[in-house]
Design a protein around this motif. Sequence first.
Motif, short mmCIF file in Angstrom:
data_model
loop_
_atom_site.label_atom_id
_atom_site.label_comp_id
_atom_site.label_asym_id
_atom_site.label_seq_id
_atom_site.Cartn_x
_atom_site.Cartn_y
_atom_site.Cartn_z
N UNK A 102 45.86 35.03 36.81
CA UNK A 102 46.62 36.11 37.04
C UNK A 102 45.71 37.28 37.59
N UNK A 103 44.59 36.91 38.37
CA UNK A 103 43.70 37.90 38.97
C UNK A 103 44.53 38.06 40.40
N UNK A 104 45.51 39.02 40.72
CA UNK A 104 46.10 38.99 41.84
C UNK A 104 45.44 39.78 42.89
N UNK A 105 44.52 40.50 42.73
CA UNK A 105 44.00 41.04 43.89
C UNK A 105 42.31 40.75 44.19
N UNK A 106 41.76 40.33 45.20
CA UNK A 106 40.89 39.65 45.33
C UNK A 106 39.98 40.48 46.37
N UNK A 145 45.30 46.96 28.66
CA UNK A 145 44.27 46.85 29.80
C UNK A 145 42.70 46.92 29.29
N UNK A 146 42.58 47.46 28.16
CA UNK A 146 41.30 47.91 27.58
C UNK A 146 40.85 46.67 27.14
N UNK A 147 39.62 46.66 26.95
CA UNK A 147 38.41 45.37 26.27
C UNK A 147 38.08 46.09 25.07
N UNK A 148 38.43 45.40 23.63
CA UNK A 148 38.16 46.14 22.57
C UNK A 148 37.55 45.18 21.52
N UNK A 159 41.14 42.43 35.88
CA UNK A 159 42.48 42.80 36.67
C UNK A 159 42.07 42.51 38.20
N UNK A 160 41.04 42.70 38.70
CA UNK A 160 40.47 42.59 39.92
C UNK A 160 39.50 41.45 40.09
N UNK A 161 39.46 40.70 41.09
CA UNK A 161 38.50 39.54 41.24
C UNK A 161 37.51 39.96 42.54
N UNK A 162 36.19 39.95 42.30
CA UNK A 162 35.43 40.29 43.36
C UNK A 162 34.58 38.87 43.51
N UNK A 163 34.95 38.08 44.63
CA UNK A 163 34.66 36.83 45.20
C UNK A 163 33.41 37.06 45.93
N UNK A 164 32.09 36.96 45.48
CA UNK A 164 30.82 37.16 46.19
C UNK A 164 30.58 35.67 46.93
N UNK A 165 30.43 36.14 48.05
CA UNK A 165 29.96 34.82 49.02
C UNK A 165 28.67 35.14 49.84
N UNK A 166 27.68 33.98 49.76
CA UNK A 166 26.54 34.42 50.75
C UNK A 166 26.76 33.95 51.87
N UNK A 167 26.28 35.10 52.87
CA UNK A 167 26.31 34.74 54.23
C UNK A 167 24.96 34.09 54.62
N UNK A 168 23.94 33.71 53.86
CA UNK A 168 22.88 33.38 54.21
C UNK A 168 23.15 31.76 54.73
#
Length: 465
Positions: free
Chosen positions: A179-183, A329-332, A145-154
Amino acid sequence: MVAPPVATTPSGNLQSSESLAKEQEDEVDEEVVNDMFGGKDHVSIIFMGHVDAGKSTMGGNILYLTGSVDKRTVEKYEREAKDAGRQGWYLSWVMDTNKEERNDGKTIEVGKAYFETDKRRYTILDAPGHKMYVSEMIGGASQADVGILVISARKGEYETGFEKGGQTREHALLAKTQGVNKIIVVVNKMDDPTVDWSEERYNECTTKLGLFLKGIGYNKDDIVYMPVSGYTGAGLKDRVDPKVCPWYSGPALLEYLDNMEHLNRKINGHFMLPISGKMKDMGTVVEGKIESGHIRKNGNLLLMPNKTSVEVLTIYNETEQECDVAYSGEQVRLRLKGVEEEDLQPGYVLTSPQFPVKTVTKFEAQIAIVELKSILSNGFSCVMHLHTAIEEVKFVELKHKLEKGTNRKSKKPPAFAKKGMKIIAVLEVNELICAETYNNYPQLGRFTLRDQGTTIAIGKITKLL
């Protein structure tokens, strides 16, 4: 004998009053759901980003901070990691459960973990950031539902992740098409000696990325940025200490996730669950995310495209507990009666018998070409990822080219298509696939095209032929 009264459905099919009553009883009031489950919304989040951005470490730390993994487990992993000479990785060991991944220090399968806050229940899908594993990443994103894009500042790491061939751009693009519309862009490793919570470095990382995200279709309101340290936990559960980072006063990651607007789910839609995995375990067990509707234990479903009637014997939720009903919405995981494990595969869809998902071998789609070394014309073949299905697909007709900006269709069909173009084309697959138009069911109507290990295009189905 009097025939039972008959009601006509909008599509003109006859329907007995019995089945009508049953359907009405099946319509579930969302308030009833909240009442039954203590009102906790379930959200699937996917951690994405380049291979060493620190996704697993952050996931592991979140599990620890929310109390889903106890101190002892974390300490056990910490010891094991130390013995293997990999101290800094112990939190990611909490996420990477199979041995091969640990030795590798890279996440291969889409790892799944589960945690709960006072407000919501979450499933973390930890996507592999390694180039070889992009198709697993696509499978994960199609369930999030939501994407968390992790970037390294190093120093150096942000650049590697973001430049051509780095995973940061490709993941963001795939997430959008799946379809991940929120990042949420999480700038990680802010505690690194080369960064030391520098606002300048943070801005440098976010500005460039922001332009790219806007370019692939994320609106300004869909993107949120925050500085964190996945390793020390700063900015994950509690806000970053203003002494350390005086320039950021926004929410911590979990605080933000908990207060996001509710996601609009189709609890009363027609049931659809694209199968993402299967196994034999006292019968046939399938897993996936319910994209629409809800299912009760002992309910009957239709397995498409091969039109097999099945009964749901058991429903397991994301914590492996049995439950009587599961919602959109549930993983089953579902244990099914009526089908053998070898007679189904990922990409098949479980659907409501009254309103089954459509199946086609040909469809018309709007396609944007994002990366292509040469050109593409009629007869071009590549691999399509559509929900959980992966199929070879062929371009049979290029119909129109779309004008930049206005999307006006060309009168003449283009002879070929190249990078940067948007076209309308007819595509064909060899076997029946389950699909819907994007307008009706976005999750079953958007796809990604890949060729020789790169994502070449993204598309949405406009017409089933």
